[in-house]
Structures are given as structure tokens and as C-alpha cells.
Design a protein around this motif. Sequence first.
Motif, PDB file in Angstrom:
ATOM      1  N   SER A 258       0.162   0.318   7.669  1.00 36.35           N
ATOM      2  CA  SER A 258      -0.478   0.219   6.356  1.00 36.35           C
ATOM      3  C   SER A 258      -0.354  -1.181   5.772  1.00 36.35           C
ATOM      4  O   SER A 258      -1.077  -1.510   4.827  1.00 36.35           O
ATOM      5  CB  SER A 258       0.131   1.244   5.391  1.00 36.35           C
ATOM      6  N   TYR A 259       0.524  -1.989   6.322  1.00 35.19           N
ATOM      7  CA  TYR A 259       0.710  -3.352   5.810  1.00 35.19           C
ATOM      8  C   TYR A 259      -0.181  -4.360   6.527  1.00 35.19           C
ATOM      9  O   TYR A 259      -0.212  -5.521   6.131  1.00 35.19           O
ATOM     10  CB  TYR A 259       2.177  -3.773   5.936  1.00 35.19           C
ATOM     11  N   CYS A 261      -3.392  -6.182   7.050  1.00 29.28           N
ATOM     12  CA  CYS A 261      -4.583  -6.380   6.238  1.00 29.28           C
ATOM     13  C   CYS A 261      -5.826  -6.479   7.118  1.00 29.28           C
ATOM     14  O   CYS A 261      -5.743  -6.400   8.339  1.00 29.28           O
ATOM     15  CB  CYS A 261      -4.444  -7.644   5.386  1.00 29.28           C
ATOM     16  N   ALA A 287       0.661  -2.771  -3.654  1.00 33.90           N
ATOM     17  CA  ALA A 287       0.016  -2.073  -2.546  1.00 33.90           C
ATOM     18  C   ALA A 287       0.245  -2.817  -1.240  1.00 33.90           C
ATOM     19  O   ALA A 287       0.303  -4.051  -1.224  1.00 33.90           O
ATOM     20  CB  ALA A 287      -1.478  -1.927  -2.807  1.00 33.90           C
ATOM     21  N   THR A 291      -4.418  -1.856   2.050  1.00 34.30           N
ATOM     22  CA  THR A 291      -5.121  -1.168   0.972  1.00 34.30           C
ATOM     23  C   THR A 291      -6.379  -1.945   0.584  1.00 34.30           C
ATOM     24  O   THR A 291      -6.363  -3.177   0.546  1.00 34.30           O
ATOM     25  CB  THR A 291      -4.204  -1.037  -0.259  1.00 34.30           C
ATOM     26  N   ASP A 292      -7.467  -1.246   0.288  1.00 37.48           N
ATOM     27  CA  ASP A 292      -8.687  -1.946  -0.134  1.00 37.48           C
ATOM     28  C   ASP A 292      -8.577  -2.333  -1.605  1.00 37.48           C
ATOM     29  O   ASP A 292      -7.792  -1.760  -2.373  1.00 37.48           O
ATOM     30  CB  ASP A 292      -9.917  -1.080   0.115  1.00 37.48           C
ATOM     31  N   THR A 295      -9.061   0.473  -4.370  1.00 36.35           N
ATOM     32  CA  THR A 295      -7.911   1.374  -4.526  1.00 36.35           C
ATOM     33  C   THR A 295      -6.785   0.683  -5.270  1.00 36.35           C
ATOM     34  O   THR A 295      -6.129   1.281  -6.138  1.00 36.35           O
ATOM     35  CB  THR A 295      -7.423   1.854  -3.149  1.00 36.35           C
ATOM     36  N   HIS A 296      -6.548  -0.565  -4.934  1.00 47.76           N
ATOM     37  CA  HIS A 296      -5.501  -1.325  -5.615  1.00 47.76           C
ATOM     38  C   HIS A 296      -5.807  -1.452  -7.103  1.00 47.76           C
ATOM     39  O   HIS A 296      -4.919  -1.311  -7.954  1.00 47.76           O
ATOM     40  CB  HIS A 296      -5.364  -2.713  -4.983  1.00 47.76           C
ATOM     41  N   ASP A 299      -5.097   1.763  -8.984  1.00 46.16           N
ATOM     42  CA  ASP A 299      -3.673   2.058  -9.119  1.00 46.16           C
ATOM     43  C   ASP A 299      -2.968   1.110 -10.089  1.00 46.16           C
ATOM     44  O   ASP A 299      -1.777   1.278 -10.370  1.00 46.16           O
ATOM     45  CB  ASP A 299      -2.983   1.948  -7.751  1.00 46.16           C
TER      46      ASP A 299
END
Length: 457
Positions: A258-259, A261, A287, A291-292, A295-296, A299
Motif C-alpha cells: 500500500s506504500y 506509489c 495516507a 492511496t489516490d 481518497t486522501h 480523509d
Amino acid sequence: MDQSFLLMLSNLLHLHNHLDPTTSLLSDTSSTAATTTSATSPTSLLSSSSAAPLLFFTIASVLSYVASSSSRSSSSTTTTTTTTTTTNNNNNPSTTTPSPSSYSVSAFRALSTEHIWHMDAPLRDAQWRSLYGLSYPVFTTVVDKLKPHIALSNLSLPSDYAVAMVLSRLAHGFSAATLASRYSLEPYLISKITNMVTRLLATKLYPEFIKIPVSRRRLHETTQAFEELTSLPNMCGAIDGSPIKLRRLPNDPNSANSYRCRYGFPSVLLQVVADHKKIFWDVCVKAPGGTDDATHLRDSLLYNRLTSGDIVWDKVINVRGHHIRPYIVGDWCYPLLSFLLTPFSLHGNGTAAENLFDGALMKGRSVVVEAIGLLKGRWKILQDLNVGLNHAPQTIVACCVLHNLCQIAREPEPELWKEPEESGSPPRLLENEKYYYFGESIRQAMADDFHARLSSR
């Protein structure tokens, strides 16, 4: 007479008296006063008629000569070595390795309290920028604001010395191990000091130097400046995201992916909003790099405050029957909302009015692209972040605070760090966003009005 010779001769006298206290080394043994004087004056040996003093005198002379010769040789060698080293360093500055004493507290104190007042301001500030990333006046501002908080930590090092150490790490991207060898400290202590200073910058100084433009005066100044740049009214900021490269992935294999990019390296995601002066008025780091941007944004605290009405911008304009409040602009990676306008087309496939509007919109967005380039160009640690994942967000935010300080003080802008070109499809709106925020109608009204105004000129 050589002091080392006198000292050695005195020691020989005491040695002789210890070995044979009944035999006097003095020619006059009947006088107590003479004996006392001779015992304390090695030069009286020269007037003695005994053979023993001659023997000791000969031994002492030889030893003194050997000692003095060795001393002169050592001194000469040291001087030659120092001269040679200095010459080599002057001839080869790229290979110079400063000694730890060059970074000691005393060396820093001499620079900051003595040498600095004998230097012209431009030369002084250029030197401090090369060392710490900012000029001397801005450096003292940072120190003065952090000193009361650092004092509460009972740090054994002076506050300005600790801040200088951390700034040099942020400006040059040094690792804790590199600074530890330079400052003759343990790496864990360098990390501890870095964490303390960046935490204070990210918490204590953030509210003072990173502010949403809600006051009437600042909001008017910002929207007016953007209108002069783009010819679009009521624009108050530009938003963008940037992955901050991590030196290593998290230890947890389940979350490591998930980290990664979109460019393939491990990172955390930075989101910023900048004004026309390339000053950040909002920063968010919460994030993983995978993460796109949409989404960031959703949040972030900024999104929650804008959607809840917590941020009130009372500067409202009317465009073709639409009441438009101040808005920010972003690229196609962000959702189209009433407070966030994005381009119609990624490749310029829209109508003449839409393409014209997109060009003006992207001109406004360019300020945040340049701001991020300045941020990473000025604080090189963000090009390859070498701190633990738990301390990554505060380190990034601390650099954003320092960036604002430099922009406010109008520090010279370094060479921009170039970000890779972004790509991807526009995000889909959430159902609640479609219901509450009429971004499409607002954008279309502004594009038609903009096209009509330019056509009538």
C-alpha cells in the motif's frame, strides 16, 4: 636554560640523594644553608668537584638533548602535516572531510556569536543557507520560537545548536549516522533530537505559519492575486498531492504494497494547498503512497471542514445566476465539487470555452506545483526520507512549516524539484457529493462567462 633540562637535573639530584644520602653532591658540605640552596638549585652542580655530579650531569645532558630533539622533530612533523593537509584541502575542496571539531558546540558558538558580526549580511546569509537551508535572520526566528519548548525537554545541548543540527539534516538529507560521525554523538541521540525539533515545528509552529485564508483582508488579497494571474474570479488556492519517497518499506509485509506509489517507489502521500505566493495554507499527511489523491482528500480534515460548513468564506460572487463562494483548483485526479474545480478535459478535447477555461485553471494550479518543487528543492530530506515511518508525517509537515517561513521572508528560491507527470482517470463522485455539491453547473457557468468576457475584448 631549557626548563626540561632543569627539571630532569632536579630529578637526578633527588635520585642520587635517595640512593646515597650520606654522600653530598655539593662542594661545600659544612654549610647547611649552602646544602639547602644547592638542593633546590640544580645549576650548582656546575661548581661541584665530585665525580658523581659530572656523571649525572652527562646523563642529564644526553637525555635533555634527545628529548628536545624529539620535541622539535614532532613539532616540525605536525606543522608540516597540518600545512600539507590545509594545502591539499584548499586545492581539492571536493575531497575535504571536516573534522568533528568543525561541528562542535564551541565551533558553532564562534560562528554564531563572533565571526558572524564581522561578515557582510549577504555573505553571512549565503553561508547559513548553505549550512542550514535558510538565512541567519530566519534561523534566529526559528530558534527563538522553539527555544522555550526545547528548554522543557532538559536537552543537554544548547537550543540553537540542536536546531542547527536538525536543519542541516533536513536541508541536505543527511542520515542520523552521518550526523553522528560529524557531531561526535550517538546516532540514537541524533534521531531523538531530530524527532523533538520536527515535532515542535509540526505542532507548535504549524498554527502560526500554516493558516486557511478566512480573514476578509487575506481572502481578498488571495483571490485578487489569483484573478490577476488567471482572469478567473474568487479562486483562493490550488491543491495537489505528492509522494514523499521512503528509504525503506514498512516491516509489515501485509501493508508494504500500500506504500508503493504510482511511480513504483515506497512513499507516504503529501497533500498541500498553496496560495499565489506559493505559501501552503493547508497540509495533510495521513495516507500511504499507494492511496489516490481523491481518497486522501476525502480523509483529510480540510475536506471535512469544507463539507460541514466549518470554514465560512463570505466572499460570494454571482456568475450567470450561480452563487459562487471561494474555491480551490486541482487537476483531474480530484473530484469536481462546488469548492474544488477541476479541468473539463485531460487532453484538450472540449469545446473552445472549455479548453480556454482549462488553460486558465491549470495556470492557477501551477502555483502549487512550483511550491512542491521548492519544498523538495529546499529540504532535500524529502527527496529520500531517511526517518522511521512513525516520524515521517511530522518530518514532512515540519519541512512545510519551514518552507512557509522562507517564502514569507522572501528567501531566494532554489532550483525546483521536478515531479513526474501525473496520469490516470478522473475519480468518480460519491453519491452524497452529487447531491450536495453542484460542481458541474458551476464550472460550466464560469467557463461560459470566461469565454464571453474574452471574446468581447
